[in-house]
Design a protein around this motif. Structure first.
Motif, PDB file in Angstrom:
ATOM      1  N   MET A   1       0.846  -1.177   0.000  1.00 53.18           N
ATOM      2  CA  MET A   1       0.000   0.000   0.000  1.00 53.18           C
ATOM      3  C   MET A   1       0.887   1.234   0.000  1.00 53.18           C
ATOM      4  N   ASN A   2       0.487   2.253  -0.761  1.00 52.51           N
ATOM      5  CA  ASN A   2       1.202   3.522  -0.787  1.00 52.51           C
ATOM      6  C   ASN A   2       0.910   4.296   0.488  1.00 52.51           C
ATOM      7  N   GLY A   3       1.677   5.363   0.728  1.00 52.53           N
ATOM      8  CA  GLY A   3       1.485   6.171   1.915  1.00 52.53           C
ATOM      9  C   GLY A   3       0.112   6.810   1.962  1.00 52.53           C
ATOM     10  N   LEU A   4      -0.360   7.048   3.175  1.00 48.14           N
ATOM     11  CA  LEU A   4      -1.645   7.722   3.349  1.00 48.14           C
ATOM     12  C   LEU A   4      -1.434   9.223   3.385  1.00 48.14           C
ATOM     13  N   THR A   5      -2.354   9.947   2.766  1.00 45.45           N
ATOM     14  CA  THR A   5      -2.291  11.395   2.709  1.00 45.45           C
ATOM     15  C   THR A   5      -3.607  11.968   3.187  1.00 45.45           C
ATOM     16  N   SER A   6      -3.526  13.017   3.960  1.00 47.20           N
ATOM     17  CA  SER A   6      -4.701  13.732   4.437  1.00 47.20           C
ATOM     18  C   SER A   6      -5.244  14.614   3.313  1.00 47.20           C
ATOM     19  N   VAL A   7      -6.559  14.616   3.128  1.00 48.04           N
ATOM     20  CA  VAL A   7      -7.166  15.459   2.098  1.00 48.04           C
ATOM     21  C   VAL A   7      -6.935  16.935   2.407  1.00 48.04           C
ATOM     22  N   LEU A  65      -0.055  10.687  -7.182  1.00 48.46           N
ATOM     23  CA  LEU A  65      -0.342  11.591  -6.071  1.00 48.46           C
ATOM     24  C   LEU A  65       0.745  11.406  -5.030  1.00 48.46           C
ATOM     25  N   GLY A  66       1.503  12.463  -4.792  1.00 44.43           N
ATOM     26  CA  GLY A  66       2.569  12.402  -3.794  1.00 44.43           C
ATOM     27  C   GLY A  66       2.287  13.347  -2.641  1.00 44.43           C
ATOM     28  N   ARG A  67       3.157  13.358  -1.667  1.00 49.48           N
ATOM     29  CA  ARG A  67       2.985  14.244  -0.505  1.00 49.48           C
ATOM     30  C   ARG A  67       3.217  15.710  -0.852  1.00 49.48           C
ATOM     31  N   ASP A  68       4.034  15.970  -1.893  1.00 49.87           N
ATOM     32  CA  ASP A  68       4.398  17.344  -2.206  1.00 49.87           C
ATOM     33  C   ASP A  68       3.796  17.876  -3.501  1.00 49.87           C
ATOM     34  N   ALA A  69       3.200  17.001  -4.317  1.00 47.14           N
ATOM     35  CA  ALA A  69       2.625  17.456  -5.584  1.00 47.14           C
ATOM     36  C   ALA A  69       1.699  16.400  -6.164  1.00 47.14           C
ATOM     37  N   VAL A  70       0.809  16.869  -7.033  1.00 47.09           N
ATOM     38  CA  VAL A  70      -0.002  15.990  -7.862  1.00 47.09           C
ATOM     39  C   VAL A  70       0.671  16.016  -9.231  1.00 47.09           C
ATOM     40  N   MET A  71       1.125  14.869  -9.690  1.00 45.23           N
ATOM     41  CA  MET A  71       1.865  14.791 -10.945  1.00 45.23           C
ATOM     42  C   MET A  71       0.935  14.412 -12.096  1.00 45.23           C
ATOM     43  N   VAL A  72       1.095  15.118 -13.218  1.00 44.34           N
ATOM     44  CA  VAL A  72       0.365  14.818 -14.451  1.00 44.34           C
ATOM     45  C   VAL A  72       1.397  14.704 -15.578  1.00 44.34           C
ATOM     46  N   ARG A  73       1.045  14.008 -16.639  1.00 49.86           N
ATOM     47  CA  ARG A  73       1.987  13.851 -17.764  1.00 49.86           C
ATOM     48  C   ARG A  73       2.288  15.199 -18.412  1.00 49.86           C
ATOM     49  N   ASP A  74       1.227  15.982 -18.678  1.00 48.01           N
ATOM     50  CA  ASP A  74       1.407  17.304 -19.293  1.00 48.01           C
ATOM     51  C   ASP A  74       0.177  18.154 -18.986  1.00 48.01           C
ATOM     52  N   ALA A  75       0.199  19.407 -19.391  1.00 50.35           N
ATOM     53  CA  ALA A  75      -0.904  20.336 -19.103  1.00 50.35           C
ATOM     54  C   ALA A  75      -2.201  19.913 -19.777  1.00 50.35           C
ATOM     55  N   GLY A  76      -2.135  19.040 -20.773  1.00 51.91           N
ATOM     56  CA  GLY A  76      -3.334  18.534 -21.435  1.00 51.91           C
ATOM     57  C   GLY A  76      -4.209  17.684 -20.525  1.00 51.91           C
ATOM     58  N   GLU A 117      -5.159   6.972  -0.122  1.00 49.59           N
ATOM     59  CA  GLU A 117      -3.932   6.295  -0.493  1.00 49.59           C
ATOM     60  C   GLU A 117      -3.300   7.046  -1.654  1.00 49.59           C
ATOM     61  N   GLY A 118      -2.014   7.340  -1.531  1.00 49.92           N
ATOM     62  CA  GLY A 118      -1.304   8.077  -2.570  1.00 49.92           C
ATOM     63  C   GLY A 118      -0.918   7.193  -3.735  1.00 49.92           C
ATOM     64  N   GLY A 119       0.050   7.658  -4.509  1.00 51.38           N
ATOM     65  CA  GLY A 119       0.504   6.916  -5.678  1.00 51.38           C
ATOM     66  C   GLY A 119      -0.527   6.988  -6.790  1.00 51.38           C
ATOM     67  N   THR A 120      -0.853   5.856  -7.375  1.00 56.47           N
ATOM     68  CA  THR A 120      -1.823   5.823  -8.471  1.00 56.47           C
ATOM     69  C   THR A 120      -3.190   5.359  -8.015  1.00 56.47           C
TER      70      THR A 120
END
Length: 194
Positions: A1-7, A65-76, A117-120
């Motif tokens: 399981m990936n790390g837990l993140t608070s909303v 989804l990480g603790r410091d950012a939400v990652m996307v492939r590109d602005a699209g 749950e973070g990650g994917t």
């Protein structure tokens, strides 16, 4: 399981492309409560003072989804969405502040936060409650801050979260112990055990 993140910790996180460009910030997290996961994010501009954007970030477009950012492939990955629809969706999928009742009709607290749950994954794992004494037996305090696993939720209608009366057996105020139980999958719902 990936790390837990608070909303609550997700609010104001930057949305960053894999190329390193910050394209927006998270404003609200919208849940699909029936599926038990994040549905989308409403957004603000690249600076926190920019105000709401008429864009939405649907969960399937999130790379990670990480603790410091939400990652996307590109602005699209960001989708055009009328601002009124974004506000409506955010209100409909908002869990924070919802009243919590047992399935036998007793009010036992309010939702303070949600753990995902973070990650994917983006799975909704637990609720952090301001619980009244009725939920935490043996307590001398009027209110406790406790965790209840999502697997114990019966329903959510936008204003009220219903949990079974038997949920008292799964309530804990110790986050590390709760995370260990979630990781072991002890009675916390099939969607949590990995």
């Amino acid at each position: 399981m990936n790390g837990l993140t608070s909303v609550r910790a997700l609010t104001t996180l930057p949305v960053v492309t894999l190329g390193g460009d910050a394209v927006a910030h998270v404003k609200d997290t919208v849940f699909d409560t029936s599926a038990g996961r994040i549905a989308s994010f409403t957004l603000t501009g690249r600076t926190l003072l920019s105000g709401p954007l008429p864009l939405d970030l649907p969960w399937p477009a999130v790379h990670c989804l990480g603790r410091d950012a939400v990652m996307v492939r590109d602005a699209g990955a960001l989708c055009d969405l009328p601002l009124s629809a974004a506000r409506r969706d955010a209100a409909r999928g908002r869990l924070l502040g919802a009243q919590v009742m047992t399935d036998d009709g007793e009010t036992v607290g309010t939702v303070l936060d949600v753990l995902v749950e973070g990650g994917t994954s983006g799975r909704l794992v637990a609720f952090r409650l301001a619980a009244q004494r009725e939920l935490v037996h043996g307590s001398r305090h009027r209110r406790h801050r406790v965790y209840v696993p999502r697997g114990e939720a019966v329903s959510f209608d936008g204003r009220t979260l219903v949990i079974p009366a038997r949920a008292r057996t799964y309530v804990t105020d110790d986050l590390p112990a709760f995370v260990a139980r979630v990781g072991a999958g002890h009675g916390l719902g099939r969607e949590v055990a990995s």
